[in-house]
Design a protein around this motif. Structure first.
Motif, mmCIF file in Angstrom:
data_model
loop_
_atom_site.group_PDB
_atom_site.id
_atom_site.type_symbol
_atom_site.label_atom_id
_atom_site.label_comp_id
_atom_site.label_asym_id
_atom_site.label_seq_id
_atom_site.Cartn_x
_atom_site.Cartn_y
_atom_site.Cartn_z
ATOM 1 N N GLU A 1 0.757 -1.337 0.105
ATOM 2 C CA GLU A 1 0.062 0.163 0.208
ATOM 3 C C GLU A 1 0.761 1.148 0.112
ATOM 4 O O GLU A 1 1.854 1.395 0.795
ATOM 5 C CB GLU A 1 -0.895 -0.074 1.340
ATOM 6 N N ARG B 1 0.153 4.282 1.169
ATOM 7 C CA ARG B 1 0.253 5.072 1.944
ATOM 8 C C ARG B 1 1.127 4.559 3.450
ATOM 9 O O ARG B 1 1.711 5.274 4.070
ATOM 10 C CB ARG B 1 -1.192 5.270 2.646
ATOM 11 N N ARG B 2 1.077 3.298 3.400
ATOM 12 C CA ARG B 2 1.964 2.619 4.460
ATOM 13 C C ARG B 2 3.307 2.972 4.047
ATOM 14 O O ARG B 2 4.368 3.023 4.921
ATOM 15 C CB ARG B 2 1.638 1.204 4.515
ATOM 16 N N GLU C 1 4.578 6.462 5.154
ATOM 17 C CA GLU C 1 4.604 6.313 6.670
ATOM 18 C C GLU C 1 6.019 5.617 7.114
ATOM 19 O O GLU C 1 6.720 6.094 7.869
ATOM 20 C CB GLU C 1 3.590 5.640 7.125
ATOM 21 N N MET D 1 2.787 14.709 7.962
ATOM 22 C CA MET D 1 2.273 14.147 7.015
ATOM 23 C C MET D 1 0.941 15.225 6.588
ATOM 24 O O MET D 1 0.417 15.796 7.568
ATOM 25 C CB MET D 1 1.498 12.889 7.213
ATOM 26 N N GLU E 1 -2.179 16.828 4.029
ATOM 27 C CA GLU E 1 -3.584 16.320 3.439
ATOM 28 C C GLU E 1 -4.150 17.287 2.792
ATOM 29 O O GLU E 1 -4.678 16.659 1.559
ATOM 30 C CB GLU E 1 -4.595 15.820 4.396
ATOM 31 N N CYS F 1 -0.292 8.039 -3.756
ATOM 32 C CA CYS F 1 -0.455 8.151 -2.242
ATOM 33 C C CYS F 1 -1.186 9.700 -2.394
ATOM 34 O O CYS F 1 -0.724 10.655 -2.796
ATOM 35 C CB CYS F 1 0.867 8.202 -1.520
ATOM 36 N N ASN F 2 -2.381 9.657 -1.729
ATOM 37 C CA ASN F 2 -2.946 10.879 -1.492
ATOM 38 C C ASN F 2 -2.582 11.563 -0.279
ATOM 39 O O ASN F 2 -3.518 12.536 0.495
ATOM 40 C CB ASN F 2 -4.442 10.795 -1.487
ATOM 41 N N GLY F 3 -1.360 11.840 0.015
ATOM 42 C CA GLY F 3 -0.792 12.588 1.150
ATOM 43 C C GLY F 3 0.557 12.787 0.576
ATOM 44 O O GLY F 3 1.032 12.397 -0.156
#
Length: 594
Positions: free
Chosen positions: A156, A158-159, A162, A176, A178, A199-201
């Motif tokens: 993923e 997003r993970r 992070e 992070m 948004e 990734c939407n971040g």
């Protein structure tokens, strides 16, 4: 040829550049950029300045102005409240639109691929402003680590983002994000934003590194005995200088962003548990209520938050000394740091604080009281001496000894002007020299002193324009003005001097007395953030001996009561118990005040 120099025709005006609407201007399309030009709308209501408008009421005018301003602010922030997209191409397109690329040359969008051992490259963007960010940090701590040392352990995106934040990047500050508004703000603040495909971040990395002046000596608040460091043009350096002086975990720094078109960081610093919470809330409320495009200096912010802008004396203390800010925080004041500016505001302020200097505390109380008294005398001389001279010579010659009066009359025998004209000429010349001395380049600075001394000190007297005694009066007044430690207060005194001068010219001592009474009454009614500006004398409040005179430090046990701090005692009632005379004296007085 000569006719061309002395003749002006309409063809000259037609050749000039105009800011009015010109629909035939296609220069934006011809500048070689493949991207479409930005659209300039000349038909907005704000730009219709040439059309005739019918009179409207003040309420309608304010409502219309507020609506136009809010509309302009909303247009300038279109799309910034949206969430970040998933596609890296959409992110890049949106960034180019926000920062007006490719016309804008100092915003850098660096495309790269994360990891070298992956079969399918993971596309990413690093966005920063050239000149605000440290390129060494970007190259070594962001790009190198992401491109060469990153391996995926999650499927993923997003993970994985992070994981990069926690394990890969070595920066001491990451966050992070948004929203687009957050991304734009951190980029303009000097940080670098990392965007990854899918990734939407966004990941913001602290990379601030613009050039600034190092800590140096104060320019306007020099002291003989005391600290010699001053604030700089760096926001974080200034807050750090204050915290290095005031090492307390109770010192709170709240940071706000002021400005719709270009934001400026504004920090309020206070001591939690000691500073009056009402004072903090009021300063916070006034700063949050500021709704403008841009604020670049503490002087501008001061005019937005002070109680009465029409008053000539300052209602917020401006200083460039960290030790003075630290001492004020310990008293219960609130410090306001505005952007990258070497001056910090202290609120509230009382009139007596404007006469104090940070050197007073470093001297014995006899010397501190002496120089403080000298400043008070200088204040009255700078404000009243020319007016008193005019009043005595015009209306009250009987108040001077006969010999002195005859000497004054003899010195003015060759002067063709009335006294008031003579004084105004000299005061105007002094103001010219003072203003020119500030603006003139330093390499020719001594010239202004020679010119001033020759013209005012000698040539004007020999020419019979002014009398020798008036030169002494004006020179003494100028020296007294320089002895006032606060620049804003000295400016108020310079303006008030002319008002008192006219009052003395028209009504003599009666005019000066009436104007002085009005000024004192006006001052007694004025407040600074809820504190009467003549406190603690009018109204009378319990306070340490640090108002008109400077008391011994071992006997000044109480904080200023007009601030209503949560902790009134700043030291033990007896601070010199090993010394019988001073310990007994200080303890008895401290108990009496309590």
């Amino acid at each position: 040829m000569l006719k061309r120099f002395f003749t002006v025709d309409e063809s000259v005006l037609n050749d000039q550049f105009t800011l009015l609407d010109d629909e035939t201007d296609t220069s934006y399309d011809e500048d070689g950029n493949k991207r479409g030009p930005e659209v300039i709308d000349f038909d907005t209501d704000e730009n219709k300045t040439q059309t005739a408008k019918r009179p409207v009421s003040m309420r309608q005018f304010i409502r219309r102005g507020a609506a136009l301003y809010n509309e302009a602010v909303q247009k300038s922030h279109v799309g910034q409240d949206d969430d970040l997209p998933v596609s890296i191409d959409q992110m890049k397109e949106r960034l180019e639109r926000f920062f007006h690329l490719p016309q804008n040359k100092d915003v850098v969008i660096r495309e790269f691929s994360v990891g070298v051992q992956t079969k399918q490259p993971w596309r990413g963007l690093a966005v920063f402003v050239d000149g605000l960010a440290d390129k060494t940090v970007i190259n070594n701590d962001i790009l190198e680590r992401l491109m060469l040392f990153t391996q995926f352990i999650h499927d993923e995106p997003r993970r994985n983002m992070e994981y990069i934040q926690e394990k890969i990047l070595t920066s001491n500050q990451t966050a992070m994000l948004e929203k687009w508004s957050e991304v734009i703000q951190v980029i303009l603040a000097g940080s670098t934003v990392v965007l990854l495909d899918g990734c939407n971040g966004a990941l913001s990395v602290e990379t601030k590194g613009w050039e600034h002046r190092s800590v140096s000596i104060p320019q306007t608040e020099s002291v003989v005995r005391g600290a010699h460091d001053a604030f700089t043009e760096n926001f974080r350096t200034n807050t750090g200088l204050i915290r290095s002086r005031f090492r307390s975990e109770h010192l709170v720094t709240e940071i706000y962003s002021v400005g719709n078109l270009a934001s400026t960081d504004v920090a309020i610093m206070y001591v939690h548990g000691m500073t009056n919470p009402k004072l903090v809330r009021e300063i916070r409320r006034r700063i949050e209520a500021i709704d403008v495009d841009y604020i670049d200096s503490p002087g501008v912010l001061e005019q937005f938050i002070e109680d009465e802008p029409r008053m000539m004396i300052p209602q917020v203390l401006s200083t460039e000394r960290p030790d003075r800010v630290a001492a004020s925080l310990a008293e219960g004041y609130v410090a306001i740091v505005v952007g990258n500016n070497p001056f910090v505001l202290i609120a509230p302020v009382v009139l007596y604080s404007l006469i104090h200097t940070s050197e007073d505390a470093n001297l014995r109380f006899y010397a501190g009281t002496f120089i403080r008294g000298l400043r008070w005398i200088s204040l009255f001389i700078a404000c009243l001496l020319p007016a008193l001279y005019v009043a005595v010579t015009n209306y009250h010659p009987e108040m001077l000894p006969t010999d002195l009066m005859l000497a004054i009359a003899g010195s003015r025998e060759q002067v063709p002007f009335p006294v008031i004209v003579e004084v105004l000429l000299m005061e105007f010349a002094i103001e010219l020299i003072r203003e020119a001395g500030i603006r003139i380049p330093s390499v020719i600075g001594p010239t202004i002193g020679i010119v001033g001394a020759l013209i005012i000190g000698q040539a004007a007297v020999q020419a019979g324009i002014v009398s020798p005694l008036l030169v002494i009066v004006v020179a003494t007044t100028a020296l007294a003005g320089f002895a006032i430690p606060n620049y804003e207060l000295s400016m108020a005194v310079r303006i008030s001097r002319f008002v008192f001068l006219l009052a003395g010219a028209f009504l003599g001592f009666y005019g000066i007395a009436i104007l002085l009474c009005v000024s004192v009454v006006r001052l007694s009614m004025q407040k600074s953030f809820g504190v009467p500006i003549l406190s603690p004398i009018a109204p009378t409040k319990a306070s340490a001996k640090d108002v008109l005179i400077r008391g011994p430090v071992y006997s000044m046990n109480l904080r200023p009561s007009f601030l209503h701090p949560l902790r009134t005692w700043r030291q033990q009632p007896v601070t010199r118990p090993w010394s019988a005379p001073t310990g007994k004296r200080a303890g008895r007085k401290g108990n009496d005040k309590a």
